[in-house]
Design a protein around this motif. Structure first.
Motif, PDB file in Angstrom:
ATOM      1  N   ASN A 191       0.838  -1.205   0.000  1.00 41.96           N
ATOM      2  CA  ASN A 191       0.000   0.000   0.000  1.00 41.96           C
ATOM      3  C   ASN A 191       0.868   1.249   0.000  1.00 41.96           C
ATOM      4  OD1 ASN A 191      -2.421  -1.285   0.025  1.00 41.96           O
ATOM      5  ND2 ASN A 191      -2.825  -0.995   2.196  1.00 41.96           N
ATOM      6  N   GLN A 199      -7.224  -6.225  -2.177  1.00 40.32           N
ATOM      7  CA  GLN A 199      -7.600  -6.478  -0.796  1.00 40.32           C
ATOM      8  C   GLN A 199      -8.671  -5.542  -0.283  1.00 40.32           C
ATOM      9  OE1 GLN A 199      -6.494  -4.166   1.668  1.00 40.32           O
ATOM     10  NE2 GLN A 199      -4.964  -3.037   0.538  1.00 40.32           N
TER      11      GLN A 199
ATOM     12  N   GLU B 165      -2.809   5.995   6.323  1.00 36.90           N
ATOM     13  CA  GLU B 165      -3.211   5.592   4.976  1.00 36.90           C
ATOM     14  C   GLU B 165      -2.778   4.176   4.572  1.00 36.90           C
ATOM     15  OE1 GLU B 165      -5.309   7.161   2.971  1.00 36.90           O
ATOM     16  OE2 GLU B 165      -5.087   5.540   1.508  1.00 36.90           O
ATOM     17  N   PRO B 166      -1.474   3.816   4.695  1.00 33.03           N
ATOM     18  CA  PRO B 166      -1.084   2.485   4.191  1.00 33.03           C
ATOM     19  C   PRO B 166      -1.720   1.337   4.969  1.00 33.03           C
ATOM     20  CG  PRO B 166       0.847   3.841   4.673  1.00 33.03           C
ATOM     21  CD  PRO B 166      -0.336   4.541   5.231  1.00 33.03           C
ATOM     22  N   LEU B 167      -2.179   1.611   6.192  1.00 33.55           N
ATOM     23  CA  LEU B 167      -2.739   0.530   7.009  1.00 33.55           C
ATOM     24  C   LEU B 167      -4.223   0.310   6.754  1.00 33.55           C
ATOM     25  CD1 LEU B 167      -1.056   1.094  10.484  1.00 33.55           C
ATOM     26  CD2 LEU B 167      -0.736  -0.832   8.975  1.00 33.55           C
ATOM     27  N   ARG B 168      -4.849   1.215   5.989  1.00 30.78           N
ATOM     28  CA  ARG B 168      -6.297   1.076   5.777  1.00 30.78           C
ATOM     29  C   ARG B 168      -6.602  -0.166   4.970  1.00 30.78           C
ATOM     30  NH1 ARG B 168      -7.880   7.326   4.748  1.00 30.78           N
ATOM     31  NH2 ARG B 168      -7.047   8.015   6.736  1.00 30.78           N
ATOM     32  N   GLY B 169      -7.802  -0.701   5.201  1.00 37.16           N
ATOM     33  CA  GLY B 169      -8.191  -1.916   4.469  1.00 37.16           C
ATOM     34  C   GLY B 169      -7.705  -3.152   5.199  1.00 37.16           C
ATOM     35  N   ALA B 170      -7.122  -4.059   4.435  1.00 39.52           N
ATOM     36  CA  ALA B 170      -6.753  -5.351   5.012  1.00 39.52           C
ATOM     37  C   ALA B 170      -5.738  -5.272   6.159  1.00 39.52           C
ATOM     38  CB  ALA B 170      -6.254  -6.281   3.920  1.00 39.52           C
ATOM     39  N   PRO B 171      -4.663  -4.453   6.066  1.00 36.88           N
ATOM     40  CA  PRO B 171      -3.636  -4.531   7.112  1.00 36.88           C
ATOM     41  C   PRO B 171      -4.178  -4.327   8.521  1.00 36.88           C
ATOM     42  CG  PRO B 171      -2.817  -3.262   5.288  1.00 36.88           C
ATOM     43  CD  PRO B 171      -4.249  -3.549   4.981  1.00 36.88           C
TER      44      PRO B 171
END
Lengths: 237, 192
Positions: A191, A199, B165-171
């Motif tokens: 990401n 995902q 931002e990079p952690l949004r969603g699946a992470p």
């Protein structure tokens, strides 16, 4: 690019089943405690995937459309049984390390997914290459996850100690929580550097990407309804 | 009696099917967006796994084992489960439309939920009899329901949070699952 090579590239990188499509998460999380287990599981799945793609592609004009899913399941289950017996006979240590997850290859969504999305529409040679690419992509992701978990949790790579004696292994990484953390880390990195994966659609639209039964509507949804609010509404119904 | 309770608790908490054995992860991550959907899926899973473990046990004891067809169990179980889900769906549609309305769309999904096949195979591996199989199936499914409902409640809280931002969603969902898994590891210390 040659279309056969293109299939390999597609499976390994562009549509990597685990990292890009988030399919087959169960075995990915479960057997990635060691890099070696990852390779073993990945290659067993690859063998099943190549053969199932080949057989389904050859039979694609014979199998009636209404009973195709049960037929695919029978084909895949037979191949998995053969693989299981072979592993049990020739690689007993791998057999005991992978345990219940070998017969569970049957319900690995990658296999039914590829049968449904590719093998029943394309010729045998292309389907074999597709299976090979997807299988190797799966193996790559599993080995990568196994490598990170083994290095951090055990201080070794492929069973060989590589870190200095002063390093205290972080035990949690070879335990179940470590699996979730390592995959979360992979997706976070992807990401952060701007690689688009599926995902978010999977996790936010509430579509179980696993089953082939919902796979096609799910993919259609991706194209026709990029609006998350609409997808959420659909999930509610 | 004590043994039976232990089987259920062991399946539900100590050896949690999602957080410890990683079965049924896809629906765990996919459906937990909605609290209501999670609870319905949990109900459907309890329903199907409990019946499927019993039926799989009967098929194994009376058909596969006497004829020495042990190696056919993967094929037979997956077909039995697929057929069973169909029958349950038809039965519910006729007999109790209310339950069907709540669980209906999840029933077809359950065929490919690896937890169902996983439980059936584990039961055979452990040499459980009919009652033990049903109880362990029920316990496992209960564990699945507990895990998915807990994750759904965590996610409903997260919706208002400002996640990097990079952690949004699946992470962030996976990290929540990891923390839940750490918490569930505590149950391994339970001794009776």
């Amino acid at each position: 690019m040659n279309k056969y090579v293109e299939r390999l590239y597609n499976g390994l990188i562009k549509e990597n089943p685990t990292l890009m499509l988030m399919l087959g998460m169960c075995p990915t999380l479960a057997v990635s405690t060691r890099a070696m287990n990852g390779i073993g599981m990945g290659l067993s799945t690859t063998a099943v995937l190549i053969l199932s793609n080949l057989i389904i592609s050859l039979l694609r004009k014979v199998i009636p459309d209404e009973v195709r899913l049960p037929s695919y399941i029978v084909i895949v289950a037979s191949l998995v049984t053969v693989t299981e017996l072979l592993i049990e006979g020739y690689l007993p240590s791998l057999y005991s390390a992978l345990g219940i997850y070998i017969p569970l290859i049957v319900v690995n969504c990658i296999i039914l997914g590829r049968a449904e999305a590719y093998a029943n529409k394309n010729g045998p040679l292309l389907s074999v290459m597709d299976g090979l690419g997807m299988g190797l992509g799966f193996t790559l992701a599993l080995t990568l996850a196994g490598f990170v978990r083994e290095l951090l949790g055990n201080g070794s790579v492929f069973g060989v100690n590589v870190l200095p004696d002063g390093f205290e292994p972080i035990g949690i990484f070879v335990q179940p929580p470590g699996a979730f953390l390592v995959i979360a880390l992979f997706v976070t990195i992807m990401n952060a550097i701007g690689i688009k994966t599926r995902q978010r659609q999977l996790v936010e639209s509430g579509c179980d990407g696993c089953c082939s039964a919902c796979m096609s509507p799910c993919e259609n949804k991706d194209e026709s309804a990029p609006d998350p609010a609409e997808a959420r509404k659909e999930a509610q119904i | 009696m004590k043994e039976m309770i232990l089987l259920i608790i062991g399946g539900a908490l100590i050896n949690n099917v999602v957080l410890n054995q990683f079965l049924g992860i896809c629906s765990f991550l996919g459906v937990s967006q909605q609290m209501k959907a999670s609870a319905s899926l949990g109900g459907a899973v309890i329903f199907v796994i409990t019946i499927a473990s019993g039926v799989a046990n009967l098929v194994y004891t009376y058909v596969l084992d006497p004829f020495g067809l042990d190696y056919m169990k993967t094929i037979v179980f997956i077909l039995v489960i697929a057929a069973l889900v169909q029958i349950v769906e038809m039965f519910l549609k006729k007999s109790s439309p209310a339950i069907y309305k709540a669980l209906g769309i999840f029933l077809p999904l359950i065929t490919t939920n690896c937890a169902v096949l996983g439980v059936a195979l584990t039961n055979v591996q452990n040499g459980y009899n009919f009652v033990q199989s049903v109880l362990s199936g029920f316990g496992t499914a209960l564990g699945y329901t507990i895990a998915i409902v807990l994750l759904a409640s965590i996610r409903s809280r997260m919706r208002e949070e400002d996640i990097p931002e990079p952690l949004r969603g699946a992470p962030i969902v996976l990290i929540s699952a990891a923390l839940m898994s750490i918490a569930f590891m505590g149950f391994a210390g339970l001794s009776f």
